[in-house]
Design a protein around this motif. Sequence first.
Motif, short mmCIF file in Angstrom:
data_model
loop_
_atom_site.label_atom_id
_atom_site.label_comp_id
_atom_site.label_asym_id
_atom_site.label_seq_id
_atom_site.Cartn_x
_atom_site.Cartn_y
_atom_site.Cartn_z
N ARG A 200 0.83 -1.10 0.00
CA ARG A 200 0.07 0.19 -0.05
C ARG A 200 0.86 1.25 0.01
NH1 ARG A 200 -5.45 -0.21 3.25
NH2 ARG A 200 -6.56 -1.89 2.36
N GLN B 32 -3.25 5.47 -3.03
CA GLN B 32 -3.39 4.24 -3.20
C GLN B 32 -4.69 3.85 -4.22
OE1 GLN B 32 -4.92 1.84 0.03
NE2 GLN B 32 -5.00 3.76 1.36
N TYR C 78 -5.88 0.29 -6.97
CA TYR C 78 -6.73 -0.66 -6.22
C TYR C 78 -7.43 -1.39 -7.57
CZ TYR C 78 -9.94 -2.92 -3.51
OH TYR C 78 -10.71 -4.25 -3.01
N HIS D 35 -4.37 -4.15 -4.10
CA HIS D 35 -3.40 -3.11 -4.91
C HIS D 35 -2.56 -3.73 -5.76
CE1 HIS D 35 -5.28 -1.23 -1.29
NE2 HIS D 35 -5.14 0.01 -1.94
#
Length: 255
Positions: free
Chosen positions: A106, A110, A114, A121
């Motif tokens: 992460r 982010q 995703y 992710h």
Amino acid sequence: MQVGQAPASLARRACSSRAERTRRRGRWWRLDAGRRALLALAHLRNGDTIARLACGFAISVTTAWRYVREAIGLLAADAPDLNGAIRRIGRLAYTILDGTLIPIDRIADQRPYYSGKHKRHGVNVQVIADCAGRLVWASPALPGAVHDLTAARTNGLIDALNSANVMTFADKAYQGAGGSVRTPFKRHRHRPRLSRRQKTVNRHHAKIRAIGERAVATLKGWKVLTKLRCCPRRATAIVQAILVLHHVQTSRNPR
């Protein structure tokens, strides 16, 4: 740490190039070219962390990271571009196009990374395989939220494949690509049920596409791609470096 002789030879040549030695001067190198190549290959093939490599090679973490970064950069510079890949692809009977998500840690920003499809992710990489499932080319990495068809178009893959008139098999994510890209039949509100012929076509189409999974497995066989623990913007260089090492290895050890 087991690494192939062919990739090791290429990495060693990259690490010991005269221009690089001249630019960095002698005091920069704590390890000789062979040890630096081994360090970089251990990171790419085995996924060893920088801290673990630094301990194993008796150097600082900063120095280990510097060696890995420079080796990847030198190898990535030799990676074939899309035009070079298309010249090779144009001689094939057909190709298989698929997208894969490379997981990442992460980061602060982010949301673009995703993937709703994979619920994690990562970065999106488009992979082209030949009719035997061998890895031919891998695209630059895009944020994981990018759809496969959008990623293929952004990287110029769709236009290049259509211009070369190469029959390409892809999954339902690429519907609408048109040209020489073939996708399975998909149910929608105007076609609630598929005919027997369409189901048969889809089954044969799926068997062909399944071969392409070998190329994705080949790419992810390099353990560093199990989960990238670096800036996502470095993913492209890492994938390109792996592609160069893979092609050298397969050219010296043809199946």
